[in-house]
Design a protein around this motif. Structure first.
Motif, PDB file in Angstrom:
ATOM      1  N   GLY A   1     -20.784  -8.970  15.465  1.00 20.09           N
ATOM      2  CA  GLY A   1     -22.147  -8.879  15.765  1.00 20.09           C
ATOM      3  C   GLY A   1     -22.785  -7.640  14.890  1.00 20.09           C
ATOM      4  O   GLY A   1     -24.564  -7.553  15.024  1.00 20.09           O
ATOM      5  N   VAL A   2     -22.636  -6.852  14.713  1.00 20.22           N
ATOM      6  CA  VAL A   2     -23.145  -5.359  14.342  1.00 20.22           C
ATOM      7  C   VAL A   2     -22.794  -4.837  13.115  1.00 20.22           C
ATOM      8  O   VAL A   2     -21.460  -5.248  12.343  1.00 20.22           O
ATOM      9  CB  VAL A   2     -22.533  -4.147  15.271  1.00 20.22           C
ATOM     10  CG1 VAL A   2     -23.305  -2.634  14.763  1.00 20.22           C
ATOM     11  CG2 VAL A   2     -23.044  -4.450  16.556  1.00 20.22           C
ATOM     12  N   ARG A   3     -23.951  -4.873  12.920  1.00 20.91           N
ATOM     13  CA  ARG A   3     -23.662  -4.469  10.889  1.00 20.91           C
ATOM     14  C   ARG A   3     -24.578  -2.382  10.677  1.00 20.91           C
ATOM     15  O   ARG A   3     -24.908  -2.796  11.513  1.00 20.91           O
ATOM     16  CB  ARG A   3     -24.863  -5.452  10.473  1.00 20.91           C
ATOM     17  CG  ARG A   3     -23.960  -6.968  10.807  1.00 20.91           C
ATOM     18  CD  ARG A   3     -25.208  -8.046   9.508  1.00 20.91           C
ATOM     19  NE  ARG A   3     -26.051  -7.458   8.423  1.00 20.91           N
ATOM     20  CZ  ARG A   3     -26.268  -8.266   7.972  1.00 20.91           C
ATOM     21  NH1 ARG A   3     -26.047  -8.737   8.207  1.00 20.91           N
ATOM     22  NH2 ARG A   3     -27.217  -7.717   6.732  1.00 20.91           N
ATOM     23  N   THR A   4     -23.416  -2.108   9.084  1.00 15.24           N
ATOM     24  CA  THR A   4     -24.049  -0.721   9.276  1.00 15.24           C
ATOM     25  C   THR A   4     -24.854  -1.259   8.344  1.00 15.24           C
ATOM     26  O   THR A   4     -25.415  -2.193   7.867  1.00 15.24           O
ATOM     27  CB  THR A   4     -22.628   0.059   7.979  1.00 15.24           C
ATOM     28  OG1 THR A   4     -22.432  -1.092   7.314  1.00 15.24           O
ATOM     29  CG2 THR A   4     -21.470  -0.480   9.696  1.00 15.24           C
ATOM     30  N   ALA A   5     -25.672  -0.258   7.791  1.00 16.82           N
ATOM     31  CA  ALA A   5     -26.841   0.223   6.829  1.00 16.82           C
ATOM     32  C   ALA A   5     -26.359  -0.601   5.616  1.00 16.82           C
ATOM     33  O   ALA A   5     -27.689  -0.789   5.071  1.00 16.82           O
ATOM     34  CB  ALA A   5     -26.912   1.398   6.743  1.00 16.82           C
ATOM     35  N   ASP A   6     -25.030  -0.159   4.799  1.00 20.72           N
ATOM     36  CA  ASP A   6     -24.741  -0.923   3.750  1.00 20.72           C
ATOM     37  C   ASP A   6     -25.034  -2.083   4.016  1.00 20.72           C
ATOM     38  O   ASP A   6     -25.244  -2.992   2.563  1.00 20.72           O
ATOM     39  CB  ASP A   6     -23.280  -0.517   3.571  1.00 20.72           C
ATOM     40  CG  ASP A   6     -23.112   1.095   2.553  1.00 20.72           C
ATOM     41  OD1 ASP A   6     -24.152   0.679   1.656  1.00 20.72           O
ATOM     42  OD2 ASP A   6     -21.963   1.262   1.987  1.00 20.72           O
ATOM     43  N   GLU A   7     -24.047  -2.690   4.799  1.00 16.34           N
ATOM     44  CA  GLU A   7     -24.246  -4.326   4.805  1.00 16.34           C
ATOM     45  C   GLU A   7     -25.582  -5.037   5.329  1.00 16.34           C
ATOM     46  O   GLU A   7     -25.316  -6.111   4.519  1.00 16.34           O
ATOM     47  CB  GLU A   7     -22.797  -4.674   6.632  1.00 16.34           C
ATOM     48  CG  GLU A   7     -21.450  -4.099   6.051  1.00 16.34           C
ATOM     49  CD  GLU A   7     -20.987  -4.656   7.625  1.00 16.34           C
ATOM     50  OE1 GLU A   7     -19.477  -3.910   7.166  1.00 16.34           O
ATOM     51  OE2 GLU A   7     -21.413  -4.432   8.441  1.00 16.34           O
TER      52      GLU A   7
END
Length: 94
Positions: free
Chosen positions: A25-31
């Protein structure tokens, strides 16, 4: 089983489940389509929610602890059930 043993087992299950759930459930800034801060790692999470993680770990640890204590009391699965190593020569096999 003593309450301190149950608390220690609960704590171990809690830590294990929290660490296992960290990447979900963790997303990076790119995603997420957001700009990164200068010096920020590309893999840094944008939407990390420690409260939600702690709540999930609490529920999962409570379930696993209840199963563990129930198995301890009723003996559903014992060491003899999971002992898959062959017996050494010269010993009696049960």
């Amino acid at each position: 089983m003593q309450i301190t043993s149950i608390a220690a087992i609960y704590f171990l299950f809690w830590v294990m489940s929290a660490f296992m759930m960290l990447p979900f459930g963790v997303r990076t800034a790119d995603e997420a389509g957001e700009a990164t801060v200068p010096g920020q790692a590309e893999s840094a999470p944008v939407n990390f929610r420690p409260g939600k993680l702690a709540l999930r770990a609490t529920v999962i640890a409570a379930v696993f602890t209840a199963l563990f204590v129930t198995n301890y009391n009723y003996g559903w699965v014992t060491i003899a059930d999971i002992d898959i190593l062959p017996k050494p020569p010269g010993t009696l096999a049960n």
